[in-house]
Design a protein around this motif. Structure first.
Motif, PDB file in Angstrom:
ATOM      1  N   GLY A  34       0.829  -1.189   0.000  1.00  0.00           N
ATOM      2  CA  GLY A  34       0.000   0.000   0.000  1.00  0.00           C
ATOM      3  C   GLY A  34       0.865   1.240   0.000  1.00  0.00           C
ATOM      4  O   GLY A  34       2.070   1.177  -0.211  1.00  0.00           O
ATOM      5  N   SER A  35       0.274   2.391   0.280  1.00  0.00           N
ATOM      6  CA  SER A  35       0.979   3.656   0.133  1.00  0.00           C
ATOM      7  C   SER A  35       1.379   4.281   1.461  1.00  0.00           C
ATOM      8  O   SER A  35       2.109   5.250   1.485  1.00  0.00           O
ATOM      9  CB  SER A  35       0.112   4.640  -0.651  1.00  0.00           C
ATOM     10  OG  SER A  35      -1.102   4.863   0.040  1.00  0.00           O
ATOM     11  N   ALA A  36       0.875   3.787   2.591  1.00  0.00           N
ATOM     12  CA  ALA A  36       1.202   4.376   3.894  1.00  0.00           C
ATOM     13  C   ALA A  36       2.094   3.436   4.674  1.00  0.00           C
ATOM     14  O   ALA A  36       2.176   2.265   4.379  1.00  0.00           O
ATOM     15  CB  ALA A  36      -0.088   4.647   4.678  1.00  0.00           C
ATOM     16  N   ALA A  37       2.807   3.967   5.681  1.00  0.00           N
ATOM     17  CA  ALA A  37       3.738   3.137   6.451  1.00  0.00           C
ATOM     18  C   ALA A  37       3.022   2.507   7.628  1.00  0.00           C
ATOM     19  O   ALA A  37       2.620   3.174   8.559  1.00  0.00           O
ATOM     20  CB  ALA A  37       4.907   3.988   6.949  1.00  0.00           C
ATOM     21  N   TRP A  38       2.854   1.192   7.585  1.00  0.00           N
ATOM     22  CA  TRP A  38       2.164   0.468   8.665  1.00  0.00           C
ATOM     23  C   TRP A  38       2.891   0.620   9.984  1.00  0.00           C
ATOM     24  O   TRP A  38       2.320   0.800  11.032  1.00  0.00           O
ATOM     25  CB  TRP A  38       2.083  -1.012   8.273  1.00  0.00           C
ATOM     26  CG  TRP A  38       1.203  -1.817   9.154  1.00  0.00           C
ATOM     27  CD1 TRP A  38       1.470  -2.242  10.418  1.00  0.00           C
ATOM     28  CD2 TRP A  38      -0.101  -2.305   8.842  1.00  0.00           C
ATOM     29  NE1 TRP A  38       0.415  -2.963  10.899  1.00  0.00           N
ATOM     30  CE2 TRP A  38      -0.549  -3.019   9.959  1.00  0.00           C
ATOM     31  CE3 TRP A  38      -0.916  -2.217   7.729  1.00  0.00           C
ATOM     32  CZ2 TRP A  38      -1.796  -3.644   9.978  1.00  0.00           C
ATOM     33  CZ3 TRP A  38      -2.136  -2.828   7.764  1.00  0.00           C
ATOM     34  CH2 TRP A  38      -2.565  -3.532   8.887  1.00  0.00           C
ATOM     35  N   LEU A  39       4.226   0.549   9.930  1.00  0.00           N
ATOM     36  CA  LEU A  39       5.021   0.653  11.153  1.00  0.00           C
ATOM     37  C   LEU A  39       5.430   2.084  11.439  1.00  0.00           C
ATOM     38  O   LEU A  39       6.058   2.357  12.449  1.00  0.00           O
ATOM     39  CB  LEU A  39       6.274  -0.226  11.039  1.00  0.00           C
ATOM     40  CG  LEU A  39       6.007  -1.722  11.129  1.00  0.00           C
ATOM     41  CD1 LEU A  39       7.288  -2.491  10.834  1.00  0.00           C
ATOM     42  CD2 LEU A  39       5.487  -2.096  12.491  1.00  0.00           C
ATOM     43  N   GLY A  40       5.116   3.017  10.562  1.00  0.00           N
ATOM     44  CA  GLY A  40       5.468   4.412  10.783  1.00  0.00           C
ATOM     45  C   GLY A  40       4.236   5.195  11.158  1.00  0.00           C
ATOM     46  O   GLY A  40       3.854   5.284  12.312  1.00  0.00           O
ATOM     47  N   PHE A 166       0.326 -10.845   9.689  1.00  0.00           N
ATOM     48  CA  PHE A 166       0.596 -11.457  10.994  1.00  0.00           C
ATOM     49  C   PHE A 166       1.885 -10.947  11.641  1.00  0.00           C
ATOM     50  O   PHE A 166       1.873 -10.467  12.784  1.00  0.00           O
ATOM     51  CB  PHE A 166       0.658 -12.976  10.823  1.00  0.00           C
ATOM     52  CG  PHE A 166       1.115 -13.711  12.052  1.00  0.00           C
ATOM     53  CD1 PHE A 166       0.238 -13.958  13.098  1.00  0.00           C
ATOM     54  CD2 PHE A 166       2.426 -14.153  12.168  1.00  0.00           C
ATOM     55  CE1 PHE A 166       0.660 -14.626  14.241  1.00  0.00           C
ATOM     56  CE2 PHE A 166       2.858 -14.830  13.302  1.00  0.00           C
ATOM     57  CZ  PHE A 166       1.980 -15.062  14.340  1.00  0.00           C
ATOM     58  N   ALA A 167       3.020 -11.068  10.958  1.00  0.00           N
ATOM     59  CA  ALA A 167       4.303 -10.733  11.585  1.00  0.00           C
ATOM     60  C   ALA A 167       4.414  -9.245  11.902  1.00  0.00           C
ATOM     61  O   ALA A 167       4.871  -8.863  12.990  1.00  0.00           O
ATOM     62  CB  ALA A 167       5.450 -11.167  10.667  1.00  0.00           C
ATOM     63  N   VAL A 168       3.998  -8.389  10.963  1.00  0.00           N
ATOM     64  CA  VAL A 168       4.069  -6.951  11.204  1.00  0.00           C
ATOM     65  C   VAL A 168       3.132  -6.549  12.342  1.00  0.00           C
ATOM     66  O   VAL A 168       3.455  -5.687  13.163  1.00  0.00           O
ATOM     67  CB  VAL A 168       3.757  -6.171   9.913  1.00  0.00           C
ATOM     68  CG1 VAL A 168       3.711  -4.672  10.179  1.00  0.00           C
ATOM     69  CG2 VAL A 168       4.805  -6.470   8.851  1.00  0.00           C
ATOM     70  N   ALA A 169       1.990  -7.180  12.430  1.00  0.00           N
ATOM     71  CA  ALA A 169       1.088  -6.939  13.563  1.00  0.00           C
ATOM     72  C   ALA A 169       1.780  -7.310  14.867  1.00  0.00           C
ATOM     73  O   ALA A 169       1.623  -6.621  15.890  1.00  0.00           O
ATOM     74  CB  ALA A 169      -0.196  -7.737  13.394  1.00  0.00           C
ATOM     75  N   GLY A 170       2.562  -8.398  14.859  1.00  0.00           N
ATOM     76  CA  GLY A 170       3.290  -8.803  16.055  1.00  0.00           C
ATOM     77  C   GLY A 170       4.285  -7.764  16.509  1.00  0.00           C
ATOM     78  O   GLY A 170       4.429  -7.500  17.715  1.00  0.00           O
ATOM     79  N   VAL A 171       4.997  -7.130  15.580  1.00  0.00           N
ATOM     80  CA  VAL A 171       5.934  -6.055  15.933  1.00  0.00           C
ATOM     81  C   VAL A 171       5.170  -4.867  16.502  1.00  0.00           C
ATOM     82  O   VAL A 171       5.576  -4.230  17.475  1.00  0.00           O
ATOM     83  CB  VAL A 171       6.771  -5.643  14.705  1.00  0.00           C
ATOM     84  CG1 VAL A 171       7.700  -4.478  15.050  1.00  0.00           C
ATOM     85  CG2 VAL A 171       7.587  -6.827  14.188  1.00  0.00           C
ATOM     86  N   PHE A 215      -1.870 -10.541  21.659  1.00  0.00           N
ATOM     87  CA  PHE A 215      -2.037 -10.918  20.250  1.00  0.00           C
ATOM     88  C   PHE A 215      -3.389 -11.611  20.049  1.00  0.00           C
ATOM     89  O   PHE A 215      -4.143 -11.299  19.113  1.00  0.00           O
ATOM     90  CB  PHE A 215      -0.896 -11.825  19.813  1.00  0.00           C
ATOM     91  CG  PHE A 215      -0.501 -11.668  18.364  1.00  0.00           C
ATOM     92  CD1 PHE A 215      -1.456 -11.440  17.375  1.00  0.00           C
ATOM     93  CD2 PHE A 215       0.832 -11.751  17.987  1.00  0.00           C
ATOM     94  CE1 PHE A 215      -1.089 -11.291  16.042  1.00  0.00           C
ATOM     95  CE2 PHE A 215       1.213 -11.602  16.648  1.00  0.00           C
ATOM     96  CZ  PHE A 215       0.258 -11.367  15.678  1.00  0.00           C
ATOM     97  N   LYS A 216      -3.713 -12.557  20.929  1.00  0.00           N
ATOM     98  CA  LYS A 216      -5.007 -13.230  20.817  1.00  0.00           C
ATOM     99  C   LYS A 216      -6.158 -12.264  21.055  1.00  0.00           C
ATOM    100  O   LYS A 216      -7.195 -12.329  20.372  1.00  0.00           O
ATOM    101  CB  LYS A 216      -5.076 -14.393  21.805  1.00  0.00           C
ATOM    102  CG  LYS A 216      -4.281 -15.600  21.378  1.00  0.00           C
ATOM    103  CD  LYS A 216      -4.910 -16.309  20.173  1.00  0.00           C
ATOM    104  CE  LYS A 216      -6.188 -17.045  20.550  1.00  0.00           C
ATOM    105  NZ  LYS A 216      -6.707 -17.839  19.401  1.00  0.00           N
TER     106      LYS A 216
END
Length: 266
Positions: A34-40, A166-171, A215-216
């Motif tokens: 996508g165009s936006a930073a998920w982690l930013g 999944f993994a990025v959500a975990g971070v 997480f759950k």
């Protein structure tokens, strides 16, 4: 976590599966950019904001609690470094726990997108959570394998067409917990933070256990809100509020007493 550029990753569903008193005691998806930073941008507006309720007096710590907090802070301070053998081995171990029947072709590989990393090099996604976010994921995979696999493969509930990675959500969850518990402060400044340090002094794995619970809980909120990837920030806010409420319940003696813990044992 800052507002630097980058791209978030949304996962489109195709099928149901993917083909320290006491001393501390150790105890097939399609990836679309996508165009936006998920982690930013995405995470900073969820977790880095301060609220008036956070401006409370600090709480004094026992020597044991202070030692436990410092140990955890030392973990938090470690950045992921792809040149360190221990970090490489932990990343490989995470792959093997997630996909035991699939051989990993390399630490830089398009295969990582199957786990929900933004690109073929997971090390670029650890800037917000550090090495501890990898340790959290690995702890989850080893200690609650069924729940880990259920979330990884999105096996529970009526899922959205565009799912959270999944993994990025975990971070994101690691970073949110560090902020919520104010773990970079010398001593806790909220009741929630003080309560958590009591659990930490009884069990050095308390942060990792709380991560798994969160997480759950996040996934439960996701399903209840019938969320899609654009709703991720709202889901994280709802998850934080619910977690804070549960940590303030009376008569809690351990993290396993949290109502949300039962989500891990289903």
């Amino acid at each position: 976590m800052d507002d630097r550029g980058g791209s978030f990753v949304a996962v489109r569903r195709i099928s149901q599966g993917l083909e320290r008193g006491n001393t501390c005691q150790s105890t097939s998806a399609e990836v679309v950019a996508g165009s936006a930073a998920w982690l930013g941008r995405g995470l900073s507006c969820v977790c880095a904001q301060r609220r008036e309720s956070d401006a409370r007096p600090s709480f004094d710590l026992t020597p044991a609690q202070e030692d436990c907090l410092q140990r955890l802070q030392s973990r938090i301070d470690i950045a992921y470094d792809s040149s360190i053998l221990e970090h490489q081995e932990a990343l490989r171990a995470l792959w093997n726990a997630a996909f035991p029947e699939e051989e990993l072709h390399g630490l830089i590989s398009d295969q990582w997108k199957e786990m929900g990393w933004q690109g073929k090099d997971p090390s670029t996604d650890f800037r917000g959570g550090g090495f501890i976010s990898l340790e959290n994921l690995l702890f989850f995979a080893r200690n609650f394998p069924k729940s880990f696999q259920d979330l990884l493969r999105k096996q529970e509930g009526d899922r959205a067409m565009w799912e959270y990675p999944f993994a990025v959500a975990g971070v994101n969850i690691t970073f949110m917990l560090i902020q919520m518990l104010d773990l970079e402060a010398v001593k806790p400044r909220t009741m929630v933070g003080a309560i958590f340090l009591k659990f930490l002094s009884d069990n050095e794995s308390a942060f990792d256990i709380l991560y798994c619970i969160t997480f759950k809980l996040m996934d439960q909120q996701w399903l209840a809100m019938r969320a899609s990837y654009m709703d991720f920030n709202a889901v994280m806010k709802s998850t934080r509020r619910q977690l804070e409420r549960e940590l303030l319940f009376e008569d809690l003696t351990r993290l396993e007493d949290l109502p949300a813990y039962s989500l891990l044992t289903r």
